[in-house]
Design an enzyme around this catalytic site. Structure first.
Site, PDB file in Angstrom:
ATOM      1  CD  GLU A  18      -2.697  -1.288   2.492  1.00 60.84           C
ATOM      2  OE1 GLU A  18      -3.607  -0.461   2.668  1.00 60.84           O
ATOM      3  OE2 GLU A  18      -2.416  -2.173   3.322  1.00 60.84           O
ATOM      4  CB  SER A 144      -6.035  -1.466   0.875  1.00 61.82           C
ATOM      5  OG  SER A 144      -5.897  -0.273   1.585  1.00 61.82           O
ATOM      6  CE1 TYR A 214      -7.117   3.889  -0.916  1.00 64.50           C
ATOM      7  CE2 TYR A 214      -6.546   1.622  -1.413  1.00 64.50           C
ATOM      8  CZ  TYR A 214      -6.850   2.602  -0.504  1.00 64.50           C
ATOM      9  OH  TYR A 214      -6.883   2.299   0.830  1.00 64.50           O
ATOM     10  NE  ARG A 253     -13.107   2.169   5.675  1.00 63.22           N
ATOM     11  CZ  ARG A 253     -11.915   1.913   5.156  1.00 63.22           C
ATOM     12  NH1 ARG A 253     -10.968   2.845   5.122  1.00 63.22           N
ATOM     13  NH2 ARG A 253     -11.642   0.708   4.679  1.00 63.22           N
ATOM     14  CG  ASP A 255     -14.169  -1.653   5.750  1.00 61.60           C
ATOM     15  OD1 ASP A 255     -14.543  -0.467   5.861  1.00 61.60           O
ATOM     16  OD2 ASP A 255     -13.038  -1.982   5.354  1.00 61.60           O
ATOM     17  CD  GLU A 271     -10.288  -5.145   6.680  1.00 61.79           C
ATOM     18  OE1 GLU A 271      -9.212  -5.543   7.177  1.00 61.79           O
ATOM     19  OE2 GLU A 271     -10.428  -4.866   5.477  1.00 61.79           O
ATOM     20  CG  ASN A 273      -9.568  -0.711   7.552  1.00 63.23           C
ATOM     21  OD1 ASN A 273      -8.806  -1.455   6.972  1.00 63.23           O
ATOM     22  ND2 ASN A 273     -10.881  -0.739   7.374  1.00 63.23           N
ATOM     23  N   GLY A 277      -7.267   5.449   5.075  1.00 62.14           N
ATOM     24  CA  GLY A 277      -6.653   6.350   4.106  1.00 62.14           C
ATOM     25  C   GLY A 277      -7.096   7.796   4.265  1.00 62.14           C
TER      26      GLY A 277
END
Length: 314
Positions: A18, A144, A214, A253, A255, A271, A273, A277
């Site tokens: 990443e 990601s 992205y 964050r 998900d 998960e 994070n 980002g």
């Protein structure tokens, strides 16, 4: 909010899968801080990062790294030993959250709904399916959506999965196999101790993988998500619970997958994070903006959280 003018080291880059995303996140953060009048030192992490951080003598480090070793507790442990003040989660939370199996062990006993499944050796999947198809294979400790494969009867991986087929089995010795949850992709950011909003992510094709995340135009973001109030509230509550149970700091964050044919019973945490980002396409800045928090203010809130934890620790 207003911070005093600070010297801030923005730690970015590194050598994970990443890296490119981290550089975008870090540059966005650095520019925003400079526009607010702070002194900024950009650090593209290499093997001499400890020496560079020592020489920089910044007031605080903004950790804009993604993946290993910047998100898995290694850099956090190093900075703890150095006595540095840094943003986002500490070593323990980072170690747990980056590892999908450890995350389950931390969250499921507290009633957080997560998919079942198990870790399988790559050799096994070339002999037989570890779960009934469709199922998902993913690396245990990558972010990601790096290296995620959805295995279906109609797919072109083969049955059993061919060694020659392109997929995460070519890069990792073991993988996490989980049942595939049909339905919708949702995500919720937590800032400080506040869950922000729910965003629904609709990839234009395939699933919400690294490229969809992205590459501009490949995923539609619906913010706030057009979902029942019950599901919105459940996402907000679960994201905040995960943040607290894992011991996250700054922002995180979480998900979700939601099988909308099953109502609340179809909502699962995938998960959390610990270092989401901060690129122009990233979800935390987008949710903050919908609540009237502009990008520069968001960055300062994350830094203020780190400074407050330093004061509390004294």
């Amino acid at each position: 909010m207003t911070l005093p003018k600070l010297h801030i080291a923005v730690l970015m880059g590194g050598w994970s899968n990443e890296r490119s995303v981290s550089l975008m996140s870090g540059e966005g953060v650095a520019k925003a801080l400079e526009e607010l009048g702070h002194k900024v030192t950009r650090i593209d992490m290499d093997r001499t990062v400890a020496q560079t951080l020592t020489e920089t003598k910044a007031d605080v480090v903004f950790n804009a790294l993604h993946g290993s070793p910047g998100e898995d507790g290694a850099v956090q442990g190093m900075m703890d030993l150095m006595g540095l003040t840094y943003t986002h989660s500490g070593m323990v939370a980072s170690v747990i959250a980056i590892d999908k199996e450890l995350t389950k062990q931390a969250l499921v006993p507290h009633g957080v709904p997560m998919p079942g499944g198990r870790i399988v050796a790559v050799e096994e999947i070339h002999e037989r399916d570890p779960l009934e198809r469709p199922y998902v294979l993913k690396p245990v400790n990558e972010g990601s959506s790096v290296g995620v494969a959805i295995v279906t009867n109609e797919g072109n991986y083969g049955n059993p999965i061919s060694r020659a087929a392109k997929g995460p089995w070519q890069e990792f010795d073991s993988l996490l196999a989980e049942p595939y949850i049909r339905g919708r992709e949702l995500t919720t950011a937590v800032l400080g101790d506040r869950a922000l909003l729910v965003t629904e992510l609709k990839p234009k094709s395939g699933f919400y993988d690294f490229d969809s995340k992205y590459t501009e135009g490949m995923t539609e973001h619906i913010c706030p998500a057009e979902i029942p109030d019950e599901i919105t509230q459940a996402c907000l509550d679960l994201a905040l619970r995960c943040h607290r149970l894992l011991g996250c700091n700054g922002c995180s964050r979480t998900d979700f997958r939601w099988d909308d044919s099953q109502g609340i019973e179809g909502l699962f945490v995938l998960e959390t994070n610990t270092q989401p980002g901060m690129t122009p396409l990233s979800l935390v800045p987008e949710q903050a903006r919908h609540l009237g928090i502009e990008y520069g203010e968001l960055v300062e809130i994350i830094i203020a959280d780190a400074l407050a934890r330093k004061e509390k620790a004294k």
